[in-house]
Design a protein around this motif. Structure first.
Motif, PDB file in Angstrom:
ATOM      1  N   TRP A 521      50.429  59.900  53.727  1.00 38.14           N
ATOM      2  CA  TRP A 521      49.408  60.281  52.746  1.00 38.14           C
ATOM      3  C   TRP A 521      49.759  61.623  52.090  1.00 38.14           C
ATOM      4  N   PHE A 522      50.264  62.557  52.884  1.00 38.64           N
ATOM      5  CA  PHE A 522      50.638  63.859  52.327  1.00 38.64           C
ATOM      6  C   PHE A 522      51.827  63.727  51.379  1.00 38.64           C
ATOM      7  N   THR A 523      52.766  62.849  51.739  1.00 40.35           N
ATOM      8  CA  THR A 523      53.910  62.618  50.855  1.00 40.35           C
ATOM      9  C   THR A 523      53.468  61.947  49.567  1.00 40.35           C
ATOM     10  N   ALA A 524      52.612  60.923  49.685  1.00 42.87           N
ATOM     11  CA  ALA A 524      52.142  60.216  48.488  1.00 42.87           C
ATOM     12  C   ALA A 524      51.371  61.144  47.559  1.00 42.87           C
ATOM     13  N   ARG A 525      50.653  62.115  48.120  1.00 37.07           N
ATOM     14  CA  ARG A 525      49.905  63.064  47.301  1.00 37.07           C
ATOM     15  C   ARG A 525      50.830  63.892  46.404  1.00 37.07           C
ATOM     16  N   GLU A 526      52.083  64.102  46.862  1.00 43.72           N
ATOM     17  CA  GLU A 526      53.052  64.851  46.060  1.00 43.72           C
ATOM     18  C   GLU A 526      53.669  64.018  44.934  1.00 43.72           C
ATOM     19  N   LYS A 527      53.431  62.711  44.934  1.00 46.40           N
ATOM     20  CA  LYS A 527      53.884  61.778  43.894  1.00 46.40           C
ATOM     21  C   LYS A 527      55.396  61.811  43.684  1.00 46.40           C
ATOM     22  N   PRO A 528      56.214  61.611  44.715  1.00 38.01           N
ATOM     23  CA  PRO A 528      57.652  61.487  44.485  1.00 38.01           C
ATOM     24  C   PRO A 528      57.919  60.262  43.598  1.00 38.01           C
ATOM     25  N   PRO A 529      58.741  60.388  42.568  1.00 38.24           N
ATOM     26  CA  PRO A 529      58.913  59.295  41.596  1.00 38.24           C
ATOM     27  C   PRO A 529      59.404  57.990  42.203  1.00 38.24           C
ATOM     28  N   HIS A 530      60.155  58.061  43.315  1.00 38.98           N
ATOM     29  CA  HIS A 530      60.774  56.855  43.849  1.00 38.98           C
ATOM     30  C   HIS A 530      60.043  56.270  45.051  1.00 38.98           C
ATOM     31  N   LEU A 531      58.870  56.802  45.357  1.00 33.76           N
ATOM     32  CA  LEU A 531      58.064  56.230  46.436  1.00 33.76           C
ATOM     33  C   LEU A 531      57.220  55.102  45.860  1.00 33.76           C
ATOM     34  N   SER A 532      57.409  53.878  46.375  1.00 36.31           N
ATOM     35  CA  SER A 532      56.744  52.706  45.814  1.00 36.31           C
ATOM     36  C   SER A 532      55.556  52.223  46.615  1.00 36.31           C
ATOM     37  N   CYS A 533      55.487  52.540  47.897  1.00 36.79           N
ATOM     38  CA  CYS A 533      54.363  52.087  48.710  1.00 36.79           C
ATOM     39  C   CYS A 533      54.388  52.810  50.056  1.00 36.79           C
ATOM     40  N   ILE A 534      53.261  52.774  50.769  1.00 38.16           N
ATOM     41  CA  ILE A 534      53.179  53.361  52.100  1.00 38.16           C
ATOM     42  C   ILE A 534      52.437  52.407  53.031  1.00 38.16           C
ATOM     43  N   THR A 535      52.694  52.560  54.351  1.00 40.56           N
ATOM     44  CA  THR A 535      52.012  51.738  55.369  1.00 40.56           C
ATOM     45  C   THR A 535      51.434  52.654  56.444  1.00 40.56           C
ATOM     46  N   PRO A 536      50.403  53.429  56.108  1.00 41.80           N
ATOM     47  CA  PRO A 536      49.874  54.454  57.027  1.00 41.80           C
ATOM     48  C   PRO A 536      48.868  53.882  58.034  1.00 41.80           C
ATOM     49  N   SER A 537      49.365  53.314  59.115  1.00 42.00           N
ATOM     50  CA  SER A 537      48.493  52.729  60.133  1.00 42.00           C
ATOM     51  C   SER A 537      48.029  53.787  61.129  1.00 42.00           C
ATOM     52  N   ALA A 538      46.847  53.540  61.697  1.00 44.48           N
ATOM     53  CA  ALA A 538      46.315  54.362  62.795  1.00 44.48           C
ATOM     54  C   ALA A 538      46.404  55.852  62.481  1.00 44.48           C
ATOM     55  N   THR A 539      45.739  56.274  61.406  1.00 35.37           N
ATOM     56  CA  THR A 539      45.833  57.664  60.948  1.00 35.37           C
ATOM     57  C   THR A 539      44.563  58.442  61.287  1.00 35.37           C
ATOM     58  N   PRO A 540      44.705  59.707  61.656  1.00 33.17           N
ATOM     59  CA  PRO A 540      43.559  60.486  62.136  1.00 33.17           C
ATOM     60  C   PRO A 540      42.556  60.813  61.044  1.00 33.17           C
ATOM     61  N   ALA A 541      41.361  61.150  61.486  1.00 34.82           N
ATOM     62  CA  ALA A 541      40.275  61.485  60.571  1.00 34.82           C
ATOM     63  C   ALA A 541      40.444  62.898  60.029  1.00 34.82           C
ATOM     64  N   GLU A 542      39.597  63.235  59.081  1.00 31.26           N
ATOM     65  CA  GLU A 542      39.598  64.569  58.499  1.00 31.26           C
ATOM     66  C   GLU A 542      39.322  65.625  59.569  1.00 31.26           C
ATOM     67  N   PRO A 543      39.787  66.851  59.362  1.00 29.62           N
ATOM     68  CA  PRO A 543      39.550  67.911  60.350  1.00 29.62           C
ATOM     69  C   PRO A 543      38.080  68.026  60.731  1.00 29.62           C
ATOM     70  N   MET A 544      37.858  68.302  62.002  1.00 29.54           N
ATOM     71  CA  MET A 544      36.558  68.466  62.659  1.00 29.54           C
ATOM     72  C   MET A 544      35.900  67.124  62.988  1.00 29.54           C
ATOM     73  N   HIS A 545      36.468  66.020  62.516  1.00 26.62           N
ATOM     74  CA  HIS A 545      35.950  64.695  62.861  1.00 26.62           C
ATOM     75  C   HIS A 545      36.901  63.954  63.792  1.00 26.62           C
ATOM     76  N   GLY A 546      38.049  64.541  64.059  1.00 28.33           N
ATOM     77  CA  GLY A 546      39.027  63.989  64.987  1.00 28.33           C
ATOM     78  C   GLY A 546      39.726  65.142  65.676  1.00 28.33           C
ATOM     79  N   VAL A 547      40.665  64.802  66.565  1.00 23.02           N
ATOM     80  CA  VAL A 547      41.353  65.864  67.306  1.00 23.02           C
ATOM     81  C   VAL A 547      41.954  66.878  66.336  1.00 23.02           C
ATOM     82  N   PRO A 548      41.954  68.175  66.778  1.00 22.03           N
ATOM     83  CA  PRO A 548      41.580  68.681  68.098  1.00 22.03           C
ATOM     84  C   PRO A 548      40.095  69.000  68.276  1.00 22.03           C
TER      85      PRO A 548
END
Length: 1006
Positions: A521-548
């Motif tokens: 997700w952080f990489t996709a936010r930077e919009k690299p021109p050659h990134l075509s898709c991502i498969t971000p499974s089992a990803t943590p929640a926003e800070p204070m809603h998940g660890v730590p």
């Protein structure tokens, strides 16, 4: 005529033989070179025919009362994660661990006690010469006068000196297997538990810890090293300890603790792992017994049983035959096939069990994981089990000794600031071009680490390049690891570097889960021109809603172990660590607990604990709606109802579909999975076999998905312009109903809210109380109280039970500092799909405290199966008004609090009940709130005992809010939550594996 028989050796075989010979009316003398009975030694087991002989001796009950109570064996990795598990019960007591595990000294003492009144024992002496006089044997001793005997039986071990006096040979009968094992006791720690643990380190090293059952004061330690024979057995104890320390200094895991205790141990001994191969076991009036004649080696697990069975048969044959030559010949004829089988080691043994490389360790864990699953499938009858396991061992031996991983190239790729990432890439041909799949991981890019490297050959087969990199500051990459701070820009740089390679088509997708899913997700936010898709499974929640910080409560155990063990960071060596969490309770301040607990300073741990509110540190790694609006590539994510990052994965899907203009190019799958199995749709990522259970419940077969193949279909669409997958955007598996549903949004549009109201008839304390949940708020009035003592929190053994999974937690509920509320048995199914929210009217005598909530499905058998993702849900009360600031409570004042138990997809079946538990601790996963209201990092004040109260009235009830749907139908499905360890297993009737009928006939008990 009364026979007088001399036995050399007072270990196990000698006294067992004496027991039977005396019973057959003979006179027996046992000589032992040790000055007294040797009661030291490690855990030994009795199995198969050996157990049957023990029964015939009338000693089974006595032996069982003295067993170590070992429940099974866990094969663990460097982070103490279980890679394969084999319990005594599920294996019929006939494999890695036996039904009868007892300390050698306990068994030796028992046999001595059974025989010493009728047997002459001579300690502190040895045989120095033996002369056959035709009708008798003359034995000379180091101290005693010469004596005559009818027969001499040599039973004094692997390196028997007496054997050398009689059986002269130009070659040694000892077959050396290229291993040494040292044995000693170490102080018991609570975390050792009742399961043994086997840890492998590269270089053919193994550390094995076993419970001893001796009042839990010691644990038995084994250090094994595979090498060519090099004379370690010739060193004195001090020299042997020094060699072990040198050989195991960098082994990892709990080895520093073991080595430290080894230096102080008084029962240390080392032996070469070997077998004894003799062409004949008798000569004239002398015979060999046990290890002296046919040692099968410790690897076989048969040494003790072989000694017991051998003694039984030898005694029977001596009693049955007038002529000793006939007796010895019959003894060998009967026993030789049994010994041949006992000495037949599994394929690749012993070195398969102690691999030299990380690849070999990964293979071992893969095969054992598959075997443990397969054994559950084929049953535990000895024959079928043996075939199944040996098939896997043969496969593993082949794999271990064959290079099967595709060729790869290692490079160091510079980032925008000059820091280099260590990267391995796999391509079928450097002259062709391929779309690429890339994973960036902080857990290590080698094959034995938790990553997707083992899929490289799969992706090459389907026309992709596969790239895996160590994240900044981990593994072989440069720089410093700072939580989620460099992932976006580093990901951008690596994507664009791949696009420039001659083997790349310039179309790239990302692969990964957990942290290596979040960094997509952080990489996709930077919009690299050659990134075509991502498969971000089992990803943590926003800070204070998940660890730590999980709703403000600090995930102590996770912070220490994830940073100190899971991350592939080269820390300084451990110094005086205290891994037992119970010792942490008395330690203050928490900021420096890292050094006390882990034996070294962990800078990231201190960063976490220094930022207890949602401040600029956490804002810098949070996502905004504008961030999601910038991501315009397809996504595919898997998670599970028992995945601790379920909330984060769903949250990412909801926000990308809300803010991105490509709203329909995103897919979410939620199945009956855990954090580990979710990315693979319920399959083991190492073996590609389905994981049959999760916690105490089975995984339905229709809940499994071939996630890897689905991911390939997704990549084919995104990276090769093939057909778009014909999938619904959301696919949810409803546990209990056992069906997949495909709502258009989450929660499903058709959900409706219902409430269950808390009430009791005086006290809801513990599972024995009378707390109840009811569907109306009529006639509700009252309160329930409990006392929370921070120095006596609810303690969960993180190593012996996976509390993040759906497991029975009745044992936890049987305390007076926990409130329990339960419905009546349901008449109709109740299906909950969506967030579960608890609203409480609460007061405390403290300025700050925690509320910890558990939701359960009570089975018809009374077990309380925990539901929900992760360990529990909670709120630290100082954050009841938000996480940007802390607001302490006024003691005694009532507060309305709301706690989100997060998402559930579950059907409570008829005759089941809904249960809710409320308490204030769940240690050590959560730090025990001291109730002082002081700063979490630096507080050193004495803890405060808190009186906690839950109120309920008709106007202001305490309740559970549920989102429910009509229960989906599953035609013909018969689903049961019966706990896996209670499932009926086909068991073969016990048979003695050694010529059962002949054993019965030669038993000449008078």
């Amino acid at each position: 005529m009364l026979k007088h028989i001399l036995i050399s050796g007072a270990g196990i075989a000698g006294p067992t033989l004496a027991f039977w010979l005396v019973r057959y009316g003979m006179k027996v003398t046992v000589i032992e070179r040790a000055p007294q009975l040797r009661v030291a030694g490690q855990t030994i087991d009795i199995r198969g025919a050996g157990l049957e002989v023990v029964r015939k001796m009338g000693l089974e009950d006595t032996i069982r009362a003295k067993t170590t109570q070992e429940k099974g064996i866990n094969f663990v990795d460097r982070e103490n994660r279980i890679q394969a598990a084999f319990s005594v019960d599920t294996m019929g007591g006939q494999s890695f661990v036996s039904e009868i595990e007892i300390l050698r000294g306990e068994l030796a003492t028992l046999l001595y006690d059974q025989t010493h009144n009728d047997t002459e024992y001579i300690f502190g002496d040895k045989i120095t010469a033996i002369v056959d006089r035709g009708d008798r044997v003359q034995a000379s001793f180091a101290n005693a006068a010469d004596r005559d005997f009818d027969l001499v039986i040599i039973a004094d071990g692997l390196n028997s000196k007496t054997r050398e006096l009689v059986f002269e040979s130009s070659t040694s009968p000892i077959l050396r297997l290229g291993q040494y094992t040292s044995y000693f006791s170490i102080p018991y720690e609570e975390s050792d538990g009742t399961w043994s643990r086997w840890y492998n380190a590269p270089g053919g090293r193994c550390v094995f810890l076993r419970p001893d059952g001796q009042g839990s004061t010691t644990t038995r330690a084994f250090l094994t090293i595979s090498s060519s024979p090099n004379g370690l057995e010739k060193l004195d104890v001090k020299g042997q300890k020094a060699e072990m320390h040198k050989l195991f200094a960098d082994a990892g895991w709990e080895t520093p603790r073991v080595l430290s205790a080894m230096e102080k141990s008084t029962d240390f001994y080392l032996q070469e792992v070997a077998q004894v191969k003799m062409d004949m076991w008798s000569k004239d009036r002398l015979a060999l017994l046990g290890d002296a004649g046919y040692c099968p080696s410790p690897i076989s697990g048969m040494g003790t049983s072989v000694a017991i069975v051998g003694a039984y048969i030898l005694a029977g044959e001596i009693a049955r035959h007038e002529n000793h030559k006939d007796a010895f010949a019959s003894y060998e004829t009967l026993l030789r096939p049994y010994i041949t089988k006992a000495q037949s080691l599994p394929p690749g043994a012993p070195h398969f069990a102690t691999p030299q490389t990380e690849w070999g360790i990964w293979t071992l864990h893969t095969v054992l994981s598959a075997a443990s699953f397969g054994i559950r499938k084929v049953g535990y009858g000895g024959f079928r089990y043996s075939i199944y396991l040996n098939t896997f061992l043969r496969l593993a031996d082949t794999i271990t000794n064959t290079k099967v991983e595709p060729n790869f190239v290692t490079v160091h790729v510079p980032m925008h600031d000059g820091i280099e990432l260590a990267v391995d890439y796999f391509v079928l041909s450097s002259t062709n071009k391929y779309p690429a799949i890339v994973e960036i991981t902080p857990y290590g890019r080698s094959l034995n680490r938790p990553n997707f490297r083992n899929e490289a050959d799969y992706w090459l087969k389907y026309g992709y390049a596969f790239v895996i990199a160590d994240a900044r500051g981990t593994g072989d990459s440069g720089g410093e690891f700072i939580f989620l701070s460099h992932e976006g820009k580093d990901g951008y740089d690596l994507i664009e570097w791949i696009a420039r390679q001659p083997w790349s088509t310039g179309r790239i997708g990302m692969r990964g889960a957990s942290y290596s899913g979040e960094n997509q997700w952080f990489t996709a936010r930077e919009k690299p021109p050659h990134l075509s898709c991502i498969t971000p499974s089992a990803t943590p929640a926003e800070p204070m809603h998940g660890v730590p910080y999980e709703n403000g409560a600090f995930a102590l155990y996770w912070a220490l172990t994830w940073i100190g063990s899971s991350l592939n960071i080269n820390y300084s060596s451990v110094v005086d660590a205290h891994p037992d969490p119970k010792t942490w309770l008395n330690y203050r301040p928490l900021r420096t607990l890292d050094v006390y607990a882990m034996g070294r300073e962990l800078s990231l741990y201190r960063t976490f604990i220094d930022h207890p509110t949602y401040d600029d540190f956490w804002r810098s790694i949070s996502f905004t709606p504008d961030d999601f609006a910038q991501i315009n590539i397809p996504t595919l994510a898997f998670t599970g109802w028992f995945d601790s990052t379920l909330t984060g994965t769903i949250e990412h899907y909801q926000r990308i579909t809300q803010y991105s203009f490509r709203k329909t190019d995103h897919f979410l799958i939620v199945g009956p999975y855990s954090h580990v199995t979710a990315p693979d749709g319920g399959y083991d990522f190492r073996t590609d076999l389905p994981v049959p259970t999760i916690g105490d419940i089975p995984v339905p077969e229709n809940g499994l998905l071939r996630a890897r193949d689905m991911t390939r279909e997704f990549y084919d669409w995104c990276l090769k312009d093939r057909a778009r997958p014909v999938w619904d955007p959301i696919r949810l598996f409803v546990i209990g109903s056992n069906v997949w549903i495909t709502p258009k949004v989450f929660p499903p549009e058709q959900t409706r809210e219902v409430s269950l109201f808390l009430m009791s008839n005086g006290t809801a304390k513990s599972i024995r109380g009378n707390g109840r949940l009811q569907w109306t708020s009529d006639h509700i009035a009252g309160s329930d109280h409990y006392v929370y003592d921070p120095m006596n929190p609810i303690f969960i053994d993180m190593r012996n039970k996976s509390y993040e999974f759906p497991v029975d937690i009745n044992q936890i509920l049987d305390r007076n500092d926990i409130l329990v509320y339960t419905t009546e048995k349901l008449d109709q199914p109740l299906t909950v799909v969506g967030d579960v929210v608890v609203e409480l009217l609460f007061s405390s005598s403290a300025q700050d405290t925690d509320l910890v909530i558990q939701l359960m499905d009570v089975m018809p058998d009374g077990s309380s199966i925990k539901l929900g993702a992760g360990f529990f849900s909670q709120l630290r009360l100082r954050y009841r008004d938000g996480f940007e600031h802390e607001t302490l409570m006024t003691p005694g004042m009532n507060y309305s609090v709301r706690i989100n138990l997060n998402e559930v997809g579950h059907t409570f079946l008829p005759q089941h009940r809904v249960r809710l538990a409320i308490t204030s601790s769940f240690y050590p996963w959560l730090s025990a709130n001291p109730n002082t209201g002081g700063p979490i990092a630096t507080d050193t004040q004495p803890s405060v005992i808190a009186n906690q109260t839950i109120f309920y009235t008709r106007d202001q009830p305490s309740k559970i809010r549920l989102l429910v749907i009509d229960t989906p139908r599953n035609a013909g499905a018969k689903y049961s939550f019966k706990r896996f360890n209670q499932m009926k297993e086909s068991k073969t009737e016990y048979r003695i594996n050694l010529f059962e009928s002949k054993l019965k006939h030669i038993c000449l008990v008078k």
